[in-house]
Design a protein around this motif. Structure first.
Motif, mmCIF file in Angstrom:
data_model
loop_
_atom_site.group_PDB
_atom_site.id
_atom_site.type_symbol
_atom_site.label_atom_id
_atom_site.label_comp_id
_atom_site.label_asym_id
_atom_site.label_seq_id
_atom_site.Cartn_x
_atom_site.Cartn_y
_atom_site.Cartn_z
ATOM 1 N N GLU A 220 1.030 -1.268 -0.061
ATOM 2 C CA GLU A 220 -0.116 0.170 0.053
ATOM 3 C C GLU A 220 0.747 1.492 0.092
ATOM 4 O O GLU A 220 1.639 1.261 0.778
ATOM 5 C CB GLU A 220 -0.987 -0.072 1.371
ATOM 6 N N THR A 221 0.751 2.101 -0.860
ATOM 7 C CA THR A 221 1.274 3.552 -0.895
ATOM 8 C C THR A 221 0.138 4.470 -0.717
ATOM 9 O O THR A 221 -1.059 4.190 -0.388
ATOM 10 C CB THR A 221 1.909 3.582 -2.359
ATOM 11 N N GLU A 222 0.618 5.775 -0.671
ATOM 12 C CA GLU A 222 -0.231 6.908 -0.418
ATOM 13 C C GLU A 222 -1.470 6.877 -1.384
ATOM 14 O O GLU A 222 -2.376 7.196 -0.891
ATOM 15 C CB GLU A 222 0.520 8.035 -0.416
ATOM 16 N N ASP A 223 -1.258 6.472 -2.609
ATOM 17 C CA ASP A 223 -2.352 6.439 -3.477
ATOM 18 C C ASP A 223 -2.967 5.155 -4.190
ATOM 19 O O ASP A 223 -3.847 5.157 -5.258
ATOM 20 C CB ASP A 223 -1.889 7.701 -4.632
ATOM 21 N N ALA A 224 -2.429 4.214 -3.778
ATOM 22 C CA ALA A 224 -2.594 3.090 -4.382
ATOM 23 C C ALA A 224 -2.410 1.686 -3.552
ATOM 24 O O ALA A 224 -1.590 1.603 -2.535
ATOM 25 C CB ALA A 224 -1.953 2.793 -5.747
ATOM 26 N N PHE A 225 -3.113 0.662 -4.200
ATOM 27 C CA PHE A 225 -2.723 -0.847 -3.512
ATOM 28 C C PHE A 225 -2.018 -1.486 -4.897
ATOM 29 O O PHE A 225 -2.528 -1.471 -6.020
ATOM 30 C CB PHE A 225 -4.064 -1.553 -3.048
ATOM 31 N N TYR A 226 -1.023 -2.222 -4.244
ATOM 32 C CA TYR A 226 -0.396 -3.096 -5.512
ATOM 33 C C TYR A 226 -0.578 -4.410 -4.973
ATOM 34 O O TYR A 226 -0.042 -4.890 -3.812
ATOM 35 C CB TYR A 226 1.302 -2.851 -5.531
ATOM 36 N N LEU A 227 -1.288 -5.237 -5.784
ATOM 37 C CA LEU A 227 -1.478 -6.752 -5.438
ATOM 38 C C LEU A 227 -0.616 -7.566 -6.262
ATOM 39 O O LEU A 227 -0.428 -7.518 -7.584
ATOM 40 C CB LEU A 227 -2.809 -7.017 -6.030
ATOM 41 N N LEU A 228 0.412 -8.534 -5.620
ATOM 42 C CA LEU A 228 1.498 -9.005 -6.365
ATOM 43 C C LEU A 228 1.135 -10.437 -6.622
ATOM 44 O O LEU A 228 0.386 -11.004 -5.762
ATOM 45 C CB LEU A 228 2.752 -8.899 -5.468
ATOM 46 N N PHE A 229 1.809 -11.083 -7.480
ATOM 47 C CA PHE A 229 1.524 -12.543 -7.837
ATOM 48 C C PHE A 229 2.804 -12.824 -8.322
ATOM 49 O O PHE A 229 3.310 -12.432 -9.263
ATOM 50 C CB PHE A 229 0.516 -12.790 -8.665
ATOM 51 N N SER A 230 3.295 -13.944 -7.967
ATOM 52 C CA SER A 230 4.650 -14.701 -8.452
ATOM 53 C C SER A 230 4.240 -16.071 -8.982
ATOM 54 O O SER A 230 3.515 -16.869 -8.392
ATOM 55 C CB SER A 230 5.803 -14.958 -7.441
ATOM 56 N N ALA A 231 4.906 -16.423 -10.192
ATOM 57 C CA ALA A 231 4.473 -17.568 -10.717
ATOM 58 C C ALA A 231 5.520 -18.235 -11.564
ATOM 59 O O ALA A 231 6.705 -17.275 -12.210
ATOM 60 C CB ALA A 231 3.182 -17.639 -11.621
ATOM 61 N N GLN A 232 5.628 -19.386 -12.404
ATOM 62 C CA GLN A 232 6.610 -19.615 -13.367
ATOM 63 C C GLN A 232 6.639 -18.886 -14.388
ATOM 64 O O GLN A 232 7.736 -18.671 -15.252
ATOM 65 C CB GLN A 232 6.168 -21.239 -13.825
ATOM 66 N N THR A 233 5.648 -18.383 -15.093
ATOM 67 C CA THR A 233 5.527 -17.832 -16.410
ATOM 68 C C THR A 233 4.903 -16.483 -16.134
ATOM 69 O O THR A 233 4.018 -16.223 -15.148
ATOM 70 C CB THR A 233 4.806 -18.592 -17.450
ATOM 71 N N MET A 234 5.000 -15.590 -17.042
ATOM 72 C CA MET A 234 4.544 -14.312 -17.122
ATOM 73 C C MET A 234 2.995 -14.384 -17.149
ATOM 74 O O MET A 234 2.025 -13.537 -16.544
ATOM 75 C CB MET A 234 4.911 -13.575 -18.157
ATOM 76 N N GLU A 235 2.557 -15.220 -17.909
ATOM 77 C CA GLU A 235 1.010 -15.207 -18.192
ATOM 78 C C GLU A 235 0.374 -15.795 -16.908
ATOM 79 O O GLU A 235 -0.789 -15.252 -16.423
ATOM 80 C CB GLU A 235 0.596 -16.326 -19.350
ATOM 81 N N GLU A 236 1.023 -16.827 -16.443
ATOM 82 C CA GLU A 236 0.265 -17.257 -15.039
ATOM 83 C C GLU A 236 0.518 -16.194 -14.034
ATOM 84 O O GLU A 236 -0.569 -16.041 -13.087
ATOM 85 C CB GLU A 236 1.387 -18.285 -14.457
ATOM 86 N N ALA A 237 1.433 -15.586 -13.985
ATOM 87 C CA ALA A 237 1.514 -14.296 -12.628
ATOM 88 C C ALA A 237 0.516 -13.230 -13.009
ATOM 89 O O ALA A 237 0.176 -12.687 -12.220
ATOM 90 C CB ALA A 237 2.865 -14.096 -12.851
ATOM 91 N N SER A 238 0.455 -13.052 -14.540
ATOM 92 C CA SER A 238 -0.365 -12.028 -14.998
ATOM 93 C C SER A 238 -1.897 -12.354 -14.435
ATOM 94 O O SER A 238 -2.609 -11.505 -13.910
ATOM 95 C CB SER A 238 -0.478 -11.504 -16.278
ATOM 96 N N ARG A 239 -2.268 -13.521 -14.830
ATOM 97 C CA ARG A 239 -3.719 -14.126 -14.339
ATOM 98 C C ARG A 239 -3.883 -13.858 -12.994
ATOM 99 O O ARG A 239 -5.033 -13.666 -12.432
ATOM 100 C CB ARG A 239 -3.768 -15.610 -15.048
ATOM 101 N N GLY A 240 -2.643 -14.650 -12.298
ATOM 102 C CA GLY A 240 -3.003 -14.519 -10.681
ATOM 103 C C GLY A 240 -3.188 -12.900 -10.061
ATOM 104 O O GLY A 240 -4.000 -12.873 -9.287
ATOM 105 N N ALA A 241 -2.375 -12.273 -10.727
ATOM 106 C CA ALA A 241 -2.265 -10.765 -10.267
ATOM 107 C C ALA A 241 -3.778 -9.810 -10.552
ATOM 108 O O ALA A 241 -4.460 -9.255 -9.690
ATOM 109 C CB ALA A 241 -1.166 -9.887 -10.702
ATOM 110 N N VAL A 242 -4.237 -10.342 -11.738
ATOM 111 C CA VAL A 242 -5.410 -9.645 -12.236
ATOM 112 C C VAL A 242 -6.550 -10.452 -11.475
ATOM 113 O O VAL A 242 -7.626 -9.382 -10.873
ATOM 114 C CB VAL A 242 -5.660 -9.787 -13.707
ATOM 115 N N LYS A 243 -6.773 -11.695 -11.312
ATOM 116 C CA LYS A 243 -7.866 -12.242 -10.169
ATOM 117 C C LYS A 243 -7.640 -11.737 -8.988
ATOM 118 O O LYS A 243 -8.889 -11.358 -8.595
ATOM 119 C CB LYS A 243 -7.556 -13.644 -10.345
ATOM 120 N N ARG A 244 -6.506 -11.277 -8.511
ATOM 121 C CA ARG A 244 -6.475 -10.731 -7.320
ATOM 122 C C ARG A 244 -7.009 -9.449 -7.105
ATOM 123 O O ARG A 244 -7.779 -8.996 -6.365
ATOM 124 C CB ARG A 244 -5.045 -10.589 -6.580
ATOM 125 N N ALA A 245 -6.758 -8.608 -8.189
ATOM 126 C CA ALA A 245 -7.438 -7.273 -8.253
ATOM 127 C C ALA A 245 -8.905 -7.457 -8.410
ATOM 128 O O ALA A 245 -9.763 -6.669 -7.795
ATOM 129 C CB ALA A 245 -6.875 -6.823 -9.455
#
Ligand code: CA
Ligand code: CA
Length: 291
Positions: A220-245
């Motif tokens: 959390e910063t002053e103006d935003a939340f950042y939801l992180l996700f780590s995975a084997q591939t960029m596709e998987e990590a992107s899917r995980g982070a977007v799902k979290r959002a």
């Protein structure tokens, strides 16, 4: 209460086996001396990580710090108050590091001096943006090297983990057992060449417990939340982070998932944290103005 942990109290993996070096109460402040990612073994440009460099001992994290009352399912909230840099950092790249191979023929080192708020690179002064590369809690039933990111935190290499930010980390064992290190004076999204400006630092932080669970590291910063996700591939990590959002926005605003997906699509940024660790890390920036 104010505590301090010295630079030699480090772990190279996050594990339930490590005994805490410090126990603090929620609300306490800790000054954490952090070692650089190469354990200060590269301090001149004639030294590199080529040859017989010991890669089993990199990314030391100072700790672990147990937080009294933290139980599995809770969240440890780390408020980063300040990051004070040493006076010299190191930048390194090797032929096999990052998405573009063989840019260099062998491992190369650049020593980068810090002058006030600037780091000097080949005579050019670049503003520092100090951040913490490695921060996490101990996993429940395994040990994860500090080089690897995941749900527990670890080598997240996310630029927003800086002074003024709050980091929310899931707790897996009693006390949480937080450790951190791998400060960068500056790093670009992706950390593409393999390092930021790797540097020793004094991190001043306070810790608290939130009884609300968090699935994966959140900043959390002053103006935003950042939801992180780590995975084997960029596709998987992107899917995980977007799902979290989607879930975060939907739960926060009590709106249906599909509306939250639309809001994510029109107002949130999918960003790359790092592409050079054993798992890649991406994040979604959720601006507070839409919540
Ligand atoms: Ca790192
Ligand atoms: Ca690093």
């Amino acid at each position: 209460m104010l505590h301090r942990i010295e630079r030699d109290r480090v772990v190279y993996d996050m594990s339930p086996e490590h005994k805490p070096v410090l126990e603090v109460s929620p609300g306490d402040t800790v000054i954490v001396e952090t070692e650089d990612c190469f354990c200060h073994r590269i301090v001149s440009e004639s030294q590199t990580v080529g040859g017989d460099f010991d890669f089993t001992h990199v990314n030391p994290a100072t700790g672990p710090i147990a937080v009294k009352g933290a139980m599995p399912g809770d969240t440890i909230v780390v408020s980063i108050e300040s990051i004070e840099l040493d006076d010299q950092g190191v930048i390194e790249t090797c032929p096999s590091w990052g998405p573009v191979s063989n840019v260099s023929k062998s491992c190369v080192t650049e020593i980068a001096k810090i002058h006030g708020n600037y780091v000097s690179f080949m005579g050019k002064r670049i503003e520092v943006r100090p951040m913490i590369g490695v921060i996490g809690n101990a996993p429940a039933d395994k040990s994860i090297p500090c080089t690897t990111p995941g749900r527990h935190g670890g080598n997240l290499d996310t630029k927003n983990i800086m002074a003024g930010s709050r980091v929310y980390l899931p707790v897996f064992i009693k006390g949480g057992n937080l450790s951190l290190g791998d400060v960068h004076a500056r790093m670009g999204d992706g950390e593409v060449g393999g390092t930021g400006v790797e540097i020793r630092a004094l991190v001043r932080l306070s810790v608290d417990i939130d009884k609300m669970p968090v699935e994966s590291p959140t900043v959390e910063t002053e103006d935003a939340f950042y939801l992180l996700f780590s995975a084997q591939t960029m596709e998987e990590a992107s899917r995980g982070a977007v799902k979290r959002a989607i879930e975060f926005i939907s739960d926060w605003k009590s709106i249906p998932r599909e509306k939250a997906y639309m809001l994510t699509s029109i107002a949130c940024d999918l960003m790359i944290s790092q592409v050079v660790n054993p798992l890649v890390t991406v994040r979604v920036k959720v601006p507070k103005e839409i919540l």
